[in-house]
Design an enzyme around this catalytic site. Sequence first.
Site, mmCIF file in Angstrom:
data_model
loop_
_atom_site.group_PDB
_atom_site.id
_atom_site.type_symbol
_atom_site.label_atom_id
_atom_site.label_comp_id
_atom_site.label_asym_id
_atom_site.label_seq_id
_atom_site.Cartn_x
_atom_site.Cartn_y
_atom_site.Cartn_z
ATOM 1 N N THR A 25 0.852 -1.386 0.082
ATOM 2 C CA THR A 25 0.351 0.494 0.209
ATOM 3 C C THR A 25 0.932 0.660 -0.413
ATOM 4 O O THR A 25 2.170 1.130 -0.023
ATOM 5 C CB THR A 25 -0.996 -0.188 1.587
ATOM 6 O OG1 THR A 25 -1.643 1.060 0.830
ATOM 7 C CG2 THR A 25 0.369 0.176 2.288
ATOM 8 N N ASN A 26 0.471 2.767 0.169
ATOM 9 C CA ASN A 26 0.802 3.647 1.005
ATOM 10 C C ASN A 26 0.663 4.194 1.467
ATOM 11 O O ASN A 26 -0.502 4.357 2.524
ATOM 12 C CB ASN A 26 0.886 4.304 -0.776
ATOM 13 C CG ASN A 26 0.056 4.815 -1.241
ATOM 14 O OD1 ASN A 26 -1.339 5.536 -0.780
ATOM 15 N ND2 ASN A 26 -1.333 4.001 -2.255
#
Length: 215
Positions: A25-26
């Site tokens: 993810t980020n």
Amino acid sequence: DFKDKKLLITAGPTREPLDPVRFITNYSSGKMGYALAEKAVQRGAKVTLISGPTNLTPPLGLSKYIAVDTAQEMFQAVMEHFTYADVIIKSAAVADFSPKDIEQNKIKKQDFNMRIELKKNPDILQELGKRKTKQILVGFAAETTEVLENAQNKLKRKNLDFIVMNNLTEEGAGFAVDSNIVKILHKDGRIEELSKMLKKDLANEILDRIYSYML
Ligand code: PMT
């Protein structure tokens, strides 16, 4: 001023699973996208918010809230809803890649160098740029190198009306903070440099620009 206008807004990160307990993810918190949704509702718009996983409570008064996890799920939700929209704002930080295979069981610790094969995710905004008819299309750019040049390329390649370029190198801008520092690059070549401000205020600045495109 947005009474009865239909806005489609995306927010937050996407999550690309690796196995039942892990994902890629980020750092997107959803704050920018949720601020846009909240302010658009306050200005009378009918807002559909498509959001990746965040810790935020969806703003009151949305017409529709759609929770998604992966880039592929966000792609499908956006494509189902965009034809009815007058305006689309893509503030989500969509993962560009996802693991090629999702393991059924938790991956075990291994004593060799593990490699994860990745596949490219669909570029939702680029697809919207191809399919759009009369919609106003607004994107964001999160870059760390050749920032202006890359943002200008995205503006053209994705067929946008304007792009909001975060200055990720400065404190108080970009991911997970309450404020942002941006430049707005318009399709006619104009570049506006905005000072540091709360994402909620920036949301109104962005909506003001969109309003001027609607006139
Ligand atoms: O959520 P916050 O913590 O408040 O942080 C806000 C933010 C930094 C996430 C936000 O301001 C922002 O910049 N969002 C876009 C981040 C991003 O994915 O930028 P990009 O330069 O990688 O992508 C350019 C544009 O294409 C974006 O509008 C993105 O939504 C879109 N995109 C990108 C990849 C992809 N596969 N599909 C897309 O639609």
